[in-house]
Design a protein around this motif. Sequence first.
Motif, short mmCIF file in Angstrom:
data_model
loop_
_atom_site.label_atom_id
_atom_site.label_comp_id
_atom_site.label_asym_id
_atom_site.label_seq_id
_atom_site.Cartn_x
_atom_site.Cartn_y
_atom_site.Cartn_z
N ILE A 95 52.30 42.53 34.44
CA ILE A 95 51.36 41.70 33.67
C ILE A 95 50.52 40.85 34.62
N TYR A 96 51.18 40.23 35.60
CA TYR A 96 50.45 39.39 36.55
C TYR A 96 49.43 40.22 37.33
N LEU A 121 43.85 41.74 38.45
CA LEU A 121 42.89 42.83 38.64
C LEU A 121 41.74 42.74 37.65
N ILE A 122 42.07 42.37 36.40
CA ILE A 122 41.02 42.21 35.39
C ILE A 122 40.07 41.09 35.79
N TYR A 123 40.63 39.99 36.28
CA TYR A 123 39.80 38.85 36.67
C TYR A 123 38.90 39.19 37.85
N VAL A 140 36.03 45.19 29.91
CA VAL A 140 37.00 44.16 29.56
C VAL A 140 36.44 43.32 28.42
N PRO A 141 37.18 43.15 27.33
CA PRO A 141 36.69 42.31 26.24
C PRO A 141 36.32 40.92 26.73
N PRO A 142 35.14 40.41 26.34
CA PRO A 142 34.69 39.09 26.84
C PRO A 142 35.69 37.97 26.59
N PHE A 143 36.31 37.98 25.40
CA PHE A 143 37.24 36.90 25.09
C PHE A 143 38.43 36.91 26.03
N LEU A 144 38.88 38.13 26.44
CA LEU A 144 40.02 38.22 27.35
C LEU A 144 39.64 37.73 28.74
N ARG A 145 38.47 38.12 29.22
CA ARG A 145 38.02 37.69 30.54
C ARG A 145 37.83 36.18 30.57
N ASN A 146 37.25 35.62 29.51
CA ASN A 146 37.03 34.17 29.45
C ASN A 146 38.37 33.42 29.40
N LYS A 147 39.33 34.00 28.68
CA LYS A 147 40.64 33.36 28.57
C LYS A 147 41.32 33.29 29.93
N ILE A 148 41.25 34.40 30.67
CA ILE A 148 41.85 34.45 32.01
C ILE A 148 41.15 33.47 32.94
N SER A 149 39.81 33.44 32.86
CA SER A 149 39.04 32.54 33.72
C SER A 149 39.39 31.09 33.44
#
Length: 394
Positions: free
Chosen positions: A263-264, A269-271, A281-290
């Motif tokens: 998971i980590y 990698l997504i970030y 990558v779904p925008p909401f997921l990328r924003n959440k990680i950021s």
Amino acid sequence: MDPSSQNQFGNCTLLKSRADFHDYVKQINATTSFDALLLEGCQSEICDAIFGNGNADISGIGMIVGYLFESVLSFLLAIGLLIQKANIQTLRSKALTEHTSILLKAALKKAHKKFFDCAIFFTASIQIACVVVLVRRDFGISANGIGGFTTQITWAIAVLSMLPLLYPLVALESLAEGRSGYRLFLFSCCWFLSFYPFVSLMMGSFAPSQIGEGKGDGGRTDIRYEEWEKLTTLCLTGIDTLTSREEMIPTAFGAASSLIITIYALIRLIYCIPSNFSAVVPPFLRNKISTLLTTRRQTYFILSWILVFLSLTIPQFWGVWRLRGIQNALADATSNTYVDNQWTFGQVVAVMIFAPVFTEVGYFLLAGEKVCVKAKHLHAETSEDRISELVNVG
């Protein structure tokens, strides 16, 4: 009985090595016919081949010290960095000057970066070794030196060597240190190598048993229950083996550790996906990680994350230590030599690989102290970068 069978009957040397489990059981049958007296005469060879009396390259005392050293040193350095970053008031010392405080913080950063450089290649070598050993065993190529207990230790070691890498990755990322892409690349390589030990763990723990009538591949019979009972009685009588509940502890924590590591790695990698590929990558997921990686509360989140890693590490070290104790007892009971308490060349290397952390930081502190004293007399300002620059020049 044909001449070839007569040559095999009672010849215990034929039972020293093992490859495929089905073929090895056939060899036991050809050599002893599962007769109790003949099995007793070949006890040393059979028990070593099936259960294992240790493997110094995997679970020798020096290797265990290396694994512990990697885990403990990484944890302590990460906690030290986070304490510096969090600026916890109760841990501030009035006896420390501003220059000394800056020097210690710079030394901690340097120690952690040097530690990662040492640990990443130590872990890579362990992962490669685990993959090679497990592939040879799982595909029936050769199981010499890797009996059942040694296999369980190998599964645990594959995960235990990965977890310490998460400490510097998380801590150094929170400090906005450079070369994060380089560290992530090396970590991803180790993560990729760790896939097979995880798959082997799942197959070994949850695949159908080969013991019993018609339980082998294609419905064949590899070994009957009463025959397996004779072997376990031969080897494990009087030995405090793991209970079924105890066996689940390394398996459960190993699987949980592998899941968290995956998971980590995926989050990182997504970030790091370049912006021109971010559409996948779904925008909401990328924003959440950021947001998670830049929030002011990240220090406490990272501290909690590190404590989770610690809680996953301790039970697996317990499992490894218990299994080594069982192997030691088995070696004594079967008149074999327990080699895991002997220091070998590779074990010394496993410990000394972390020596650069101490030598580098020791020199940095000695040279940095001179820089701080000089700056104090000149009433000059110092910073971590300035101290590092002057020490490196010196």
